[in-house]
Write a protein that holds these residues in place. Structure first.
Motif, PDB file in Angstrom:
ATOM      1  N   THR A   1       0.814  -1.217   0.000  1.00  0.00           N
ATOM      2  CA  THR A   1       0.000   0.000   0.000  1.00  0.00           C
ATOM      3  C   THR A   1       0.846   1.265   0.000  1.00  0.00           C
ATOM      4  N   LEU A   2       1.870   1.316   0.847  1.00  0.00           N
ATOM      5  CA  LEU A   2       2.677   2.537   0.934  1.00  0.00           C
ATOM      6  C   LEU A   2       3.409   2.823  -0.378  1.00  0.00           C
ATOM      7  N   SER A   3       3.901   1.787  -1.048  1.00  0.00           N
ATOM      8  CA  SER A   3       4.565   1.994  -2.343  1.00  0.00           C
ATOM      9  C   SER A   3       3.573   2.508  -3.374  1.00  0.00           C
ATOM     10  N   MET A   4       2.372   1.933  -3.356  1.00  0.00           N
ATOM     11  CA  MET A   4       1.349   2.356  -4.307  1.00  0.00           C
ATOM     12  C   MET A   4       0.911   3.792  -4.038  1.00  0.00           C
TER      13      MET A   4
ATOM     14  N   ALA B   1       2.682   6.126  -2.597  1.00  0.00           N
ATOM     15  CA  ALA B   1       3.787   7.004  -3.004  1.00  0.00           C
ATOM     16  C   ALA B   1       3.772   7.231  -4.512  1.00  0.00           C
ATOM     17  N   LYS B   2       3.406   6.210  -5.254  1.00  0.00           N
ATOM     18  CA  LYS B   2       3.388   6.302  -6.718  1.00  0.00           C
ATOM     19  C   LYS B   2       2.224   7.154  -7.213  1.00  0.00           C
ATOM     20  N   THR B   3       1.038   6.969  -6.615  1.00  0.00           N
ATOM     21  CA  THR B   3      -0.153   7.686  -7.088  1.00  0.00           C
ATOM     22  C   THR B   3      -0.285   9.080  -6.472  1.00  0.00           C
ATOM     23  N   GLY B   4       0.362   9.275  -5.322  1.00  0.00           N
ATOM     24  CA  GLY B   4       0.268  10.587  -4.670  1.00  0.00           C
ATOM     25  C   GLY B   4      -1.020  10.799  -3.908  1.00  0.00           C
ATOM     26  N   GLU B   5      -1.760   9.709  -3.613  1.00  0.00           N
ATOM     27  CA  GLU B   5      -3.003   9.853  -2.851  1.00  0.00           C
ATOM     28  C   GLU B   5      -3.263   8.633  -1.975  1.00  0.00           C
TER      29      GLU B   5
ATOM     30  N   LEU C   1       0.853  14.843  -0.133  1.00  0.00           N
ATOM     31  CA  LEU C   1       0.014  13.679  -0.374  1.00  0.00           C
ATOM     32  C   LEU C   1      -1.468  14.039  -0.263  1.00  0.00           C
ATOM     33  N   ARG C   2      -2.264  13.630  -1.268  1.00  0.00           N
ATOM     34  CA  ARG C   2      -3.698  13.931  -1.281  1.00  0.00           C
ATOM     35  C   ARG C   2      -4.465  12.893  -0.463  1.00  0.00           C
ATOM     36  N   LEU C   3      -5.529  13.345   0.178  1.00  0.00           N
ATOM     37  CA  LEU C   3      -6.458  12.451   0.860  1.00  0.00           C
ATOM     38  C   LEU C   3      -7.755  12.468   0.070  1.00  0.00           C
TER      39      LEU C   3
ATOM     40  N   ARG D   1      -8.577  -2.622  -4.143  1.00  0.00           N
ATOM     41  CA  ARG D   1      -7.787  -1.387  -4.109  1.00  0.00           C
ATOM     42  C   ARG D   1      -8.578  -0.136  -4.504  1.00  0.00           C
ATOM     43  N   THR D   2      -9.899  -0.211  -4.409  1.00  0.00           N
ATOM     44  CA  THR D   2     -10.691   1.004  -4.604  1.00  0.00           C
ATOM     45  C   THR D   2     -10.426   1.977  -3.463  1.00  0.00           C
ATOM     46  N   VAL D   3     -10.231   1.438  -2.254  1.00  0.00           N
ATOM     47  CA  VAL D   3      -9.863   2.258  -1.097  1.00  0.00           C
ATOM     48  C   VAL D   3      -8.680   1.591  -0.397  1.00  0.00           C
TER      49      VAL D   3
END
Length: 298
Positions: free
Chosen positions: A28-31, A33-37, A83-85, A102-104
């Motif tokens: 999750t953390l890698s993903m 970091a990649k998506t920015g949200e 980072l966006r929420l 992975r929708t949320v």
């Protein structure tokens, strides 16, 4: 050379057989970091835990506040203050599948942490212990379950709650008169109209309609005896130890620092008082646990 390539291909094939898609998926953390949200799953109207305020459109609640603390920790961990929420609406039917697909990234609502559900997703430490409770008029003279013998109890039909009453009757040789309704709010309404001597439902579900009684809320109270308990936790994906460690770090710190007690007072407070904290909730604030349970009846 050909044999070396063939062997390499064979070993990759064997690895795939023994490590399904989850082994290749990003944590999750890698993903994030990649998506920015970070994507936070919330409920539409699960007050006071998780809901969207109709006046402002803001997502808020007790569970949401805890998830926001997790979001702040993720920003620090990834060194991403930008980072966006992102808030994503989930419901009772899709909340677990939305996590798995992975929708949320977090499910922030009123999901009970059970052993069965832990086969599908992971959970944080318990953040709230819901209990099934009786509400009665303070001047009714009803102080114990024995005092409810032969009394009218308003309870939602075809739920675990009416089953609990039946089990209690059978075990302790009691007899209740059932006033069947379609919601916790209706059970309280039956009590306030004098159509029932007690309302029986989840304590948190009764709390919101109780606060809407205004000053007359002070005329009612919860009996100390509870018939079951269900621990609520924040949901996250399984087999992601790095993210699980971060979530646990936040929830443990929130519990041990007293912040969770403060959040309880914030969200279970009204002009008429605070929802009494059950013995099970007090225990959860002393000893953080993420153990999944089956419904326990008393």
């Amino acid at each position: 050379m050909y044999l070396r390539i063939l062997l390499r291909t064979f070993f990759v094939f064997v690895f795939c057989l023994h490590n399904p898609l989850g082994a290749w998926a990003q944590d999750t953390l890698s993903m994030v970091a990649k998506t920015g949200e970070l994507r936070l799953g919330h409920r539409d109207n699960s007050r006071p835990f998780s809901y969207r305020d109709p006046a402002t459109g803001q997502v808020m609640g007790y569970s949401v506040d805890i998830c926001t603390k997790i979001y702040d920790e993720v920003k620090k961990e990834l060194k991403r203050p930008d980072l966006r929420l992102t808030y994503v609406l989930v419901d009772g039917k899709n909340r677990l599948s939305d996590l798995k697909n992975r929708t949320v990234d977090l499910e922030c609502g009123t999901t009970t942490n059970t052993a069965e559900r832990q086969k599908e997703i992971a959970f944080s430490h318990h953040i709230f212990i819901a209990t099934t409770a009786f509400v009665v008029r303070k001047d009714s003279g009803i102080k114990t379950l024995d005092d409810l013998q032969g009394k009218r109890i308003a309870v939602e039909r075809k739920t675990t709650n009416d089953s609990l009453l039946v089990a209690n009757e059978r075990t302790f040789h009691r007899k209740f008169v059932y006033v069947l309704v379609d919601s916790a709010q209706q059970s309280l309404a039956a009590l306030t109209r004098g159509e029932a001597d007690a309302a029986f439902a989840d304590d948190a579900s009764l709390w919101v309609p109780m606060t809407q009684l205004g000053k007359s809320m002070g005329e009612y109270h919860f009996l100390e005896k509870r018939l079951s308990m269900e621990p609520y936790s924040i949901g996250l994906r399984r087999d992601d130890p790095r993210f699980k460690d971060l979530v646990d770090r936040v929830t443990r710190r929130t519990i041990q620092s007293g912040e969770m007690s403060a959040l309880y007072k914030k969200w279970f407070n009204s002009d008429q008082g605070v929802l009494p904290m059950s013995a099970f909730m007090r225990e959860a604030l002393k000893r953080p646990s993420d153990v999944g349970v089956e419904q326990i009846a008393f």
